[in-house]
Motif scaffolding. Structure first.
Motif, PDB file in Angstrom:
ATOM      1  N   TYR A  78       9.944   1.222  -1.187  1.00  0.00           N
ATOM      2  CA  TYR A  78      10.183   0.901  -2.604  1.00  0.00           C
ATOM      3  C   TYR A  78      11.193   1.886  -3.214  1.00  0.00           C
ATOM      4  O   TYR A  78      12.107   1.478  -3.943  1.00  0.00           O
ATOM      5  CB  TYR A  78       8.862   0.948  -3.367  1.00  0.00           C
ATOM      6  CG  TYR A  78       9.022   0.899  -4.869  1.00  0.00           C
ATOM      7  CD1 TYR A  78       9.273  -0.308  -5.528  1.00  0.00           C
ATOM      8  CD2 TYR A  78       8.943   2.060  -5.633  1.00  0.00           C
ATOM      9  CE1 TYR A  78       9.436  -0.354  -6.896  1.00  0.00           C
ATOM     10  CE2 TYR A  78       9.106   2.026  -7.005  1.00  0.00           C
ATOM     11  CZ  TYR A  78       9.351   0.818  -7.635  1.00  0.00           C
ATOM     12  OH  TYR A  78       9.522   0.783  -8.996  1.00  0.00           O
ATOM     13  N   LEU A  79      11.041   3.163  -2.897  1.00  0.00           N
ATOM     14  CA  LEU A  79      11.923   4.180  -3.480  1.00  0.00           C
ATOM     15  C   LEU A  79      13.363   4.013  -3.004  1.00  0.00           C
ATOM     16  O   LEU A  79      14.306   4.138  -3.792  1.00  0.00           O
ATOM     17  CB  LEU A  79      11.405   5.575  -3.137  1.00  0.00           C
ATOM     18  CG  LEU A  79      10.035   5.947  -3.731  1.00  0.00           C
ATOM     19  CD1 LEU A  79       9.604   7.329  -3.248  1.00  0.00           C
ATOM     20  CD2 LEU A  79      10.060   5.894  -5.260  1.00  0.00           C
TER      21      LEU A  79
ATOM     22  N   ILE B 176       1.976   8.125  -6.798  1.00  0.00           N
ATOM     23  CA  ILE B 176       1.142   7.254  -5.969  1.00  0.00           C
ATOM     24  C   ILE B 176      -0.158   6.915  -6.694  1.00  0.00           C
ATOM     25  O   ILE B 176      -0.600   5.755  -6.700  1.00  0.00           O
ATOM     26  CB  ILE B 176       0.845   7.929  -4.615  1.00  0.00           C
ATOM     27  CG1 ILE B 176       2.138   8.066  -3.806  1.00  0.00           C
ATOM     28  CG2 ILE B 176      -0.199   7.142  -3.826  1.00  0.00           C
ATOM     29  CD1 ILE B 176       1.999   8.931  -2.567  1.00  0.00           C
TER      30      ILE B 176
ATOM     31  N   GLU C 145       0.831  -1.199   0.000  1.00  0.00           N
ATOM     32  CA  GLU C 145       0.000   0.000   0.000  1.00  0.00           C
ATOM     33  C   GLU C 145       0.864   1.247   0.000  1.00  0.00           C
ATOM     34  O   GLU C 145       2.071   1.205   0.240  1.00  0.00           O
ATOM     35  CB  GLU C 145      -0.943  -0.015   1.213  1.00  0.00           C
ATOM     36  CG  GLU C 145      -1.919  -1.183   1.190  1.00  0.00           C
ATOM     37  CD  GLU C 145      -2.872  -1.221   2.377  1.00  0.00           C
ATOM     38  OE1 GLU C 145      -2.823  -0.292   3.221  1.00  0.00           O
ATOM     39  OE2 GLU C 145      -3.669  -2.177   2.458  1.00  0.00           O
ATOM     40  N   HIS C 146       0.218   2.378  -0.245  1.00  0.00           N
ATOM     41  CA  HIS C 146       0.924   3.643  -0.445  1.00  0.00           C
ATOM     42  C   HIS C 146       1.746   4.087   0.759  1.00  0.00           C
ATOM     43  O   HIS C 146       2.725   4.809   0.604  1.00  0.00           O
ATOM     44  CB  HIS C 146      -0.049   4.754  -0.856  1.00  0.00           C
ATOM     45  CG  HIS C 146      -1.367   4.750  -0.158  1.00  0.00           C
ATOM     46  ND1 HIS C 146      -1.623   4.019   0.967  1.00  0.00           N
ATOM     47  CD2 HIS C 146      -2.523   5.398  -0.459  1.00  0.00           C
ATOM     48  CE1 HIS C 146      -2.887   4.214   1.346  1.00  0.00           C
ATOM     49  NE2 HIS C 146      -3.450   5.040   0.501  1.00  0.00           N
TER      50      HIS C 146
ATOM     51  N   ILE D 121       4.968  13.508  -6.272  1.00  0.00           N
ATOM     52  CA  ILE D 121       4.754  12.257  -5.542  1.00  0.00           C
ATOM     53  C   ILE D 121       3.286  11.855  -5.559  1.00  0.00           C
ATOM     54  O   ILE D 121       2.957  10.669  -5.574  1.00  0.00           O
ATOM     55  CB  ILE D 121       5.294  12.356  -4.096  1.00  0.00           C
ATOM     56  CG1 ILE D 121       5.326  10.975  -3.430  1.00  0.00           C
ATOM     57  CG2 ILE D 121       4.484  13.349  -3.267  1.00  0.00           C
ATOM     58  CD1 ILE D 121       6.221   9.975  -4.107  1.00  0.00           C
TER      59      ILE D 121
ATOM     60  N   ASN E 150       3.824   2.462   2.251  1.00  0.00           N
ATOM     61  CA  ASN E 150       5.152   1.847   2.167  1.00  0.00           C
ATOM     62  C   ASN E 150       5.927   2.215   0.902  1.00  0.00           C
ATOM     63  O   ASN E 150       6.958   1.614   0.626  1.00  0.00           O
ATOM     64  CB  ASN E 150       5.015   0.325   2.266  1.00  0.00           C
ATOM     65  CG  ASN E 150       4.690  -0.120   3.676  1.00  0.00           C
ATOM     66  OD1 ASN E 150       5.177   0.456   4.644  1.00  0.00           O
ATOM     67  ND2 ASN E 150       3.854  -1.139   3.807  1.00  0.00           N
ATOM     68  N   LEU E 151       5.458   3.207   0.176  1.00  0.00           N
ATOM     69  CA  LEU E 151       6.159   3.583  -1.058  1.00  0.00           C
ATOM     70  C   LEU E 151       7.587   4.032  -0.775  1.00  0.00           C
ATOM     71  O   LEU E 151       8.488   3.807  -1.598  1.00  0.00           O
ATOM     72  CB  LEU E 151       5.396   4.692  -1.797  1.00  0.00           C
ATOM     73  CG  LEU E 151       6.006   5.112  -3.139  1.00  0.00           C
ATOM     74  CD1 LEU E 151       6.040   3.938  -4.119  1.00  0.00           C
ATOM     75  CD2 LEU E 151       5.233   6.284  -3.748  1.00  0.00           C
TER      76      LEU E 151
ATOM     77  N   ASP F 219       5.834  -8.526   0.011  1.00  0.00           N
ATOM     78  CA  ASP F 219       4.462  -8.028   0.148  1.00  0.00           C
ATOM     79  C   ASP F 219       3.616  -9.018   0.940  1.00  0.00           C
ATOM     80  O   ASP F 219       3.683 -10.232   0.701  1.00  0.00           O
ATOM     81  CB  ASP F 219       3.818  -7.831  -1.237  1.00  0.00           C
ATOM     82  CG  ASP F 219       4.221  -6.522  -1.887  1.00  0.00           C
ATOM     83  OD1 ASP F 219       4.583  -5.572  -1.163  1.00  0.00           O
ATOM     84  OD2 ASP F 219       4.164  -6.445  -3.127  1.00  0.00           O
TER      85      ASP F 219
ATOM     86  N   ARG G  29       0.606   4.306  -9.391  1.00  0.00           N
ATOM     87  CA  ARG G  29       1.075   3.016  -8.880  1.00  0.00           C
ATOM     88  C   ARG G  29      -0.037   2.239  -8.172  1.00  0.00           C
ATOM     89  O   ARG G  29      -0.095   1.005  -8.260  1.00  0.00           O
ATOM     90  CB  ARG G  29       2.252   3.234  -7.923  1.00  0.00           C
ATOM     91  CG  ARG G  29       2.852   1.936  -7.386  1.00  0.00           C
ATOM     92  CD  ARG G  29       4.091   2.216  -6.557  1.00  0.00           C
ATOM     93  NE  ARG G  29       4.632   1.000  -5.974  1.00  0.00           N
ATOM     94  CZ  ARG G  29       5.452   0.148  -6.585  1.00  0.00           C
ATOM     95  NH1 ARG G  29       5.847   0.396  -7.818  1.00  0.00           N
ATOM     96  NH2 ARG G  29       5.883  -0.924  -5.972  1.00  0.00           N
ATOM     97  N   TYR G  30      -0.925   2.977  -7.473  1.00  0.00           N
ATOM     98  CA  TYR G  30      -1.928   2.299  -6.652  1.00  0.00           C
ATOM     99  C   TYR G  30      -3.349   2.483  -7.175  1.00  0.00           C
ATOM    100  O   TYR G  30      -4.306   2.246  -6.442  1.00  0.00           O
ATOM    101  CB  TYR G  30      -1.820   2.782  -5.198  1.00  0.00           C
ATOM    102  CG  TYR G  30      -0.478   2.448  -4.579  1.00  0.00           C
ATOM    103  CD1 TYR G  30      -0.201   1.167  -4.113  1.00  0.00           C
ATOM    104  CD2 TYR G  30       0.528   3.411  -4.505  1.00  0.00           C
ATOM    105  CE1 TYR G  30       1.036   0.853  -3.570  1.00  0.00           C
ATOM    106  CE2 TYR G  30       1.767   3.110  -3.953  1.00  0.00           C
ATOM    107  CZ  TYR G  30       2.017   1.823  -3.491  1.00  0.00           C
ATOM    108  OH  TYR G  30       3.239   1.515  -2.963  1.00  0.00           O
TER     109      TYR G  30
ATOM    110  N   LYS H  22      14.766   0.977  -4.739  1.00  0.00           N
ATOM    111  CA  LYS H  22      15.036   1.296  -6.148  1.00  0.00           C
ATOM    112  C   LYS H  22      16.316   2.110  -6.289  1.00  0.00           C
ATOM    113  O   LYS H  22      17.091   1.923  -7.246  1.00  0.00           O
ATOM    114  CB  LYS H  22      13.855   2.059  -6.738  1.00  0.00           C
ATOM    115  CG  LYS H  22      13.965   2.339  -8.224  1.00  0.00           C
ATOM    116  CD  LYS H  22      12.740   3.079  -8.729  1.00  0.00           C
ATOM    117  CE  LYS H  22      12.853   3.392 -10.220  1.00  0.00           C
ATOM    118  NZ  LYS H  22      11.672   4.158 -10.705  1.00  0.00           N
TER     119      LYS H  22
END
Length: 284
Positions: A18-19, A228, A11-12, A224, A14-15, A37, A231-232, A22
């Motif tokens: 991910y960043l 989001i 979910e958003h 951002i 936890n972005l 996940d 992505r979601y 990456k």
């Protein structure tokens, strides 16, 4: 380079993880952080921590407190999101239920026992003066897809899940949201297994330093909200509202907060007892 396994909901919130992954931020510290996940949520993550399948988790505060008290060999190491989680109370689009009071005594879909969707059903019942023994019934549906099926085929009557992640289902006419039910405490914490804390505290500190730097500047990342939304599968205006309501934390959860949460969980018979702060929290 040693591997560290961490789990969280896709979910958003936890972005930022991910960043940073990456960008290779953990590899720069000689840490191979692997993200897993857990769409089934807190109950599944608690089990993974117990079983040693993951070293860390970004997890609902009330869920991990309950599981540590019940024997999970882990500790909370930091608050991650300090604002409440806004749970939407949803029914199927064609449900006969129109108001929150209509749901008294009906069956709640939950991802699993001990999950946020399970525990928040008690909070909602308390908020509405329902009888916790008579007015709560449950159907385990595992995840959001299971809830869609259960509310559509009538095997469950309502489902509580984070408001903004379920908003696309409301927009598509699959769910109707009757009301919101915010958590009365900071919603997400970072937990780590006792074994990981004892043997790899330097790596734990490095990971927290990296994610805290990311969350401190998260809201100022250019575009951002659009990232989001794409992505979601969210509407831009919904994401903007969510960002305005959400505050991340870089601090240890306070003893006052821990005690207040425990007292409320005890009053609801969600936990059998309260325990000392240091049984639940490890200060880095």
């Amino acid at each position: 380079m040693r591997t560290v396994k961490i789990g969280g909901v896709p979910e958003h919130f936890n972005l930022a993880w991910y960043l940073t992954l990456k960008n290779g931020d953990y590899k720069n510290e000689n840490i191979n952080l692997r993200w897993y996940d857990f769409p089934d949520g807190t109950g599944a993550m608690s089990k993974a921590l117990r079983d040693g399948d993951i070293d860390m988790a970004v997890i609902l505060t009330e869920g991990i407190i309950k599981d540590i008290i019940e024997g999970n060999p882990s500790k909370i190491v930091q608050t991650f999101v300090k604002t409440p989680l806004i749970w939407g109370i949803h029914v199927g689009a064609n449900s006969k239920y129109k108001t929150l009071n209509d749901l008294k005594g009906t069956k709640a879909a939950i991802s699993r026992y001990g999950s946020g969707s399970h525990l928040m059903a008690y909070i909602n019942a308390q908020n509405n003066d329902w009888d916790l023994n008579k007015d709560l019934k449950f159907e385990v549906v595992n995840n959001l897809d299971g809830a869609k099926d259960a509310l559509t085929d009538g095997s469950a009557d309502y489902f509580m899940w984070e408001k903004f992640m379920t908003k696309p289902l409301v927009d598509k006419g699959i769910f109707r949201r009757l009301e919101d039910c915010p958590t009365p405490w900071p919603c997400f914490v970072i937990a780590a297994s006792d074994d990981f804390i004892a043997n790899r505290s330097d790596e734990l500190k490095s990971i927290l330093d990296i994610i805290n730097k990311s969350t401190e500047g998260f809201k100022s990342i250019p575009n951002i909200d659009a990232v989001i939304a794409k992505r979601y599968d969210q509407k831009l205006e919904d994401v903007q509202q969510w960002i305005s309501l959400t505050e991340w934390s870089q601090s240890t959860i306070s003893e006052k907060s821990i005690n207040a949460i425990q007292e409320q969980l005890l009053a609801l018979d969600i936990i059998p007892k309260t325990v000392a702060y240091d049984k639940l929290v490890y200060k880095i």
